[in-house]
Write a protein that holds these residues in place. Structure first.
Motif, PDB file in Angstrom:
ATOM      1  N   CYS A 174       0.861  -1.192   0.000  1.00 62.00           N
ATOM      2  CA  CYS A 174       0.000   0.000   0.000  1.00 62.00           C
ATOM      3  C   CYS A 174       0.891   1.234   0.000  1.00 62.00           C
ATOM      4  O   CYS A 174       2.065   1.174   0.374  1.00 62.00           O
ATOM      5  N   GLY A 175       0.304   2.382  -0.405  1.00 68.30           N
ATOM      6  CA  GLY A 175       1.076   3.604  -0.513  1.00 68.30           C
ATOM      7  C   GLY A 175       1.682   4.059   0.790  1.00 68.30           C
ATOM      8  O   GLY A 175       2.831   4.518   0.844  1.00 68.30           O
ATOM      9  N   GLU A 176       0.927   3.947   1.882  1.00 70.71           N
ATOM     10  CA  GLU A 176       1.406   4.405   3.182  1.00 70.71           C
ATOM     11  C   GLU A 176       2.650   3.652   3.618  1.00 70.71           C
ATOM     12  O   GLU A 176       3.628   4.238   4.105  1.00 70.71           O
ATOM     13  N   VAL A 177       2.628   2.330   3.440  1.00 72.56           N
ATOM     14  CA  VAL A 177       3.772   1.505   3.821  1.00 72.56           C
ATOM     15  C   VAL A 177       4.967   1.806   2.921  1.00 72.56           C
ATOM     16  O   VAL A 177       6.116   1.841   3.375  1.00 72.56           O
ATOM     17  N   THR A 178       4.705   2.028   1.624  1.00 67.60           N
ATOM     18  CA  THR A 178       5.775   2.352   0.687  1.00 67.60           C
ATOM     19  C   THR A 178       6.496   3.633   1.105  1.00 67.60           C
ATOM     20  O   THR A 178       7.730   3.700   1.104  1.00 67.60           O
ATOM     21  N   GLN A 235      -0.171  -1.896 -11.990  1.00 66.95           N
ATOM     22  CA  GLN A 235       0.773  -0.924 -12.515  1.00 66.95           C
ATOM     23  C   GLN A 235       1.267   0.037 -11.427  1.00 66.95           C
ATOM     24  O   GLN A 235       2.330   0.644 -11.551  1.00 66.95           O
ATOM     25  N   ASP A 236       0.477   0.163 -10.366  1.00 65.94           N
ATOM     26  CA  ASP A 236       0.831   1.118  -9.311  1.00 65.94           C
ATOM     27  C   ASP A 236       1.731   0.519  -8.235  1.00 65.94           C
ATOM     28  O   ASP A 236       2.237   1.243  -7.376  1.00 65.94           O
ATOM     29  N   THR A 237       1.920  -0.828  -8.263  1.00 68.09           N
ATOM     30  CA  THR A 237       2.648  -1.484  -7.178  1.00 68.09           C
ATOM     31  C   THR A 237       4.028  -0.875  -6.967  1.00 68.09           C
ATOM     32  O   THR A 237       4.388  -0.474  -5.872  1.00 68.09           O
ATOM     33  N   GLY A 238       4.815  -0.831  -8.014  1.00 72.57           N
ATOM     34  CA  GLY A 238       6.173  -0.311  -7.876  1.00 72.57           C
ATOM     35  C   GLY A 238       6.344   1.121  -8.329  1.00 72.57           C
ATOM     36  O   GLY A 238       7.399   1.729  -8.100  1.00 72.57           O
ATOM     37  N   LYS A 239       5.307   1.698  -8.978  1.00 71.13           N
ATOM     38  CA  LYS A 239       5.427   3.045  -9.538  1.00 71.13           C
ATOM     39  C   LYS A 239       5.691   4.088  -8.462  1.00 71.13           C
ATOM     40  O   LYS A 239       6.593   4.930  -8.581  1.00 71.13           O
ATOM     41  N   LEU A 240       4.919   4.046  -7.380  1.00 67.78           N
ATOM     42  CA  LEU A 240       5.113   4.997  -6.293  1.00 67.78           C
ATOM     43  C   LEU A 240       6.487   4.821  -5.660  1.00 67.78           C
ATOM     44  O   LEU A 240       7.170   5.807  -5.346  1.00 67.78           O
ATOM     45  N   PHE A 241       6.889   3.568  -5.475  1.00 65.34           N
ATOM     46  CA  PHE A 241       8.180   3.282  -4.855  1.00 65.34           C
ATOM     47  C   PHE A 241       9.315   3.896  -5.673  1.00 65.34           C
ATOM     48  O   PHE A 241      10.189   4.591  -5.137  1.00 65.34           O
ATOM     49  N   ILE A 242       9.293   3.668  -6.983  1.00 63.40           N
ATOM     50  CA  ILE A 242      10.352   4.193  -7.853  1.00 63.40           C
ATOM     51  C   ILE A 242      10.322   5.722  -7.884  1.00 63.40           C
ATOM     52  O   ILE A 242      11.368   6.379  -7.846  1.00 63.40           O
ATOM     53  N   THR A 243       9.130   6.287  -7.923  1.00 63.01           N
ATOM     54  CA  THR A 243       8.999   7.751  -7.908  1.00 63.01           C
ATOM     55  C   THR A 243       9.615   8.340  -6.645  1.00 63.01           C
ATOM     56  O   THR A 243      10.356   9.335  -6.690  1.00 63.01           O
ATOM     57  N   GLU A 244       9.331   7.708  -5.506  1.00 62.82           N
ATOM     58  CA  GLU A 244       9.853   8.209  -4.234  1.00 62.82           C
ATOM     59  C   GLU A 244      11.353   7.973  -4.108  1.00 62.82           C
ATOM     60  O   GLU A 244      12.067   8.772  -3.488  1.00 62.82           O
ATOM     61  N   LEU A 245      11.849   6.879  -4.682  1.00 64.62           N
ATOM     62  CA  LEU A 245      13.298   6.645  -4.683  1.00 64.62           C
ATOM     63  C   LEU A 245      14.008   7.748  -5.453  1.00 64.62           C
ATOM     64  O   LEU A 245      15.028   8.298  -5.010  1.00 64.62           O
ATOM     65  N   ASP A 246      13.477   8.069  -6.640  1.00 60.09           N
ATOM     66  CA  ASP A 246      14.059   9.142  -7.448  1.00 60.09           C
ATOM     67  C   ASP A 246      14.028  10.474  -6.697  1.00 60.09           C
ATOM     68  O   ASP A 246      14.990  11.245  -6.711  1.00 60.09           O
ATOM     69  N   ARG A 247      12.925  10.726  -6.021  1.00 61.20           N
ATOM     70  CA  ARG A 247      12.779  11.988  -5.279  1.00 61.20           C
ATOM     71  C   ARG A 247      13.777  12.059  -4.136  1.00 61.20           C
ATOM     72  O   ARG A 247      14.275  13.147  -3.793  1.00 61.20           O
ATOM     73  N   ALA A 248      14.086  10.903  -3.554  1.00 55.78           N
ATOM     74  CA  ALA A 248      15.035  10.863  -2.436  1.00 55.78           C
ATOM     75  C   ALA A 248      16.485  10.798  -2.897  1.00 55.78           C
ATOM     76  O   ALA A 248      17.400  10.812  -2.069  1.00 55.78           O
TER      77      ALA A 248
END
Length: 301
Positions: free
Chosen positions: A218-222, A252-265
């Motif tokens: 889920c997004g919160e845990v990610t 499609q959303d499973t890893g998308k948020l994770f990768i987006t946040e990794l890039d942001r960090a």
């Protein structure tokens, strides 16, 4: 595969199939012949074929032998490629006691297989696992990859209790001081809440490698996971740990948020090449990836 090798593999498969369907005593199976075949390049394919001819045989799916017999068979089969087996106590329910951490998920099995094929990433290192769940990945690494120390972690009391049971069930000690010459890693089970943990607490683990499997549900845990990874980046260390995160792509959303946040960090990531061997009977068509993260510098994409 040479014709004679193919003929030998076919004969071995038939022998396993007939004995399993007849629920013959396990010592009667041609285990020695299997060990010889597993030394060949096609050994992992043979293991998968044996699973298809036994526990996943259409007859067994509907009218299989007892659950105890099947578990004993799988335990003995797993010992052949890895030299050892993992005994696991887990829940039969997907959600139990308010958590999904009491069962083993596909990405945990997938990461365990990758680790067994790539032991150098864990040998003589201190490993911190985030969200260990039932503990299968860590136990496989402890038995097959010879880490110096292994820290299982989770935040749920029931999961931590089960983790401790599984660690002891597999012959590891939870003593604070494991003898250096014991041949076993120093194993600990730690309570770790990603929303409350501090940089100093993470730094105290002195991890060389950090892993996590199937924790992006889920997004919160990610977002909480990325928070922990950012803190690991900021920990005062001579060298940041290597990080491996495995997850099943369920949408499609499973890893998308994770990768987006990794890039942001500013956390560099790359997808790890798939491994060749399959040891565990998880869903064959699952789309599972492992990302290797570098906790310094920005992603170049």
């Amino acid at each position: 595969m040479a014709p004679e090798d193919h003929e030998g593999a076919t004969s071995l498969l038939q022998s396993f199939e007939r004995r399993f369907l007849a629920a013959r005593a396990l010592p009667s199976f041609p285990w020695q012949s299997l060990e010889e075949k597993l030394r060949e390049p096609s050994g992992s394919e043979l293991l998968l074929a044996i699973l298809q001819k036994t526990v996943k045989h259409p007859v067994c799916v509907q009218h299989g032998p007892s659950l105890k017999y099947s578990r004993c068979f799988l335990s003995k089969l797993i010992k052949k490629p890895s030299g050892d087996s993992v005994t696991l106590s887990e829940s039969t329910a997907i959600v139990s006691h308010g958590t999904t951490g009491l069962v083993t998920w596909d990405a945990a099995l997938y990461l365990a297989e990758w680790a067994i094929e790539n032991p150098a990433a864990f040998t003589d290192r201190t490993i911190l696992e985030l969200g260990s769940g039932a503990g299968l990945t860590g136990l496989a690494i402890c038995k097959a990859c010879y880490p110096r120390a292994y820290v299982f972690s989770d935040c749920h009391a029931q999961v931590l209790e089960q983790l401790r049971r599984n660690v002891l069930l597999n012959g590891f000690s939870l003593e604070l001081h494991t003898p250096i010459d014991s041949g076993s890693p120093k194993v600990t089970v730690a309570q770790l809440d990603w929303d409350e943990v501090t940089s100093s607490q993470l730094s105290a683990f002195q991890a060389d490698t950090v892993i996590a499997a199937d924790v992006l549900y889920c997004g919160e845990v990610t977002l909480s996971l990325v928070r922990v990874l950012k803190m690991l980046t900021d920990c005062q260390r001579k060298k940041a740990p290597d990080v491996y995160v495995a997850y099943t792509i369920r949408s499609q959303d499973t890893g998308k948020l994770f990768i987006t946040e990794l890039d942001r960090a500013g956390i560099h990531w790359e997808e790890v090449a798939p491994h060749t061997g399959k040891l565990f009977p998880y869903e064959e068509h699952s789309a599972i990836v492992i990302l290797k993260l570098t906790l310094t510098g920005r992603h170049g994409v």
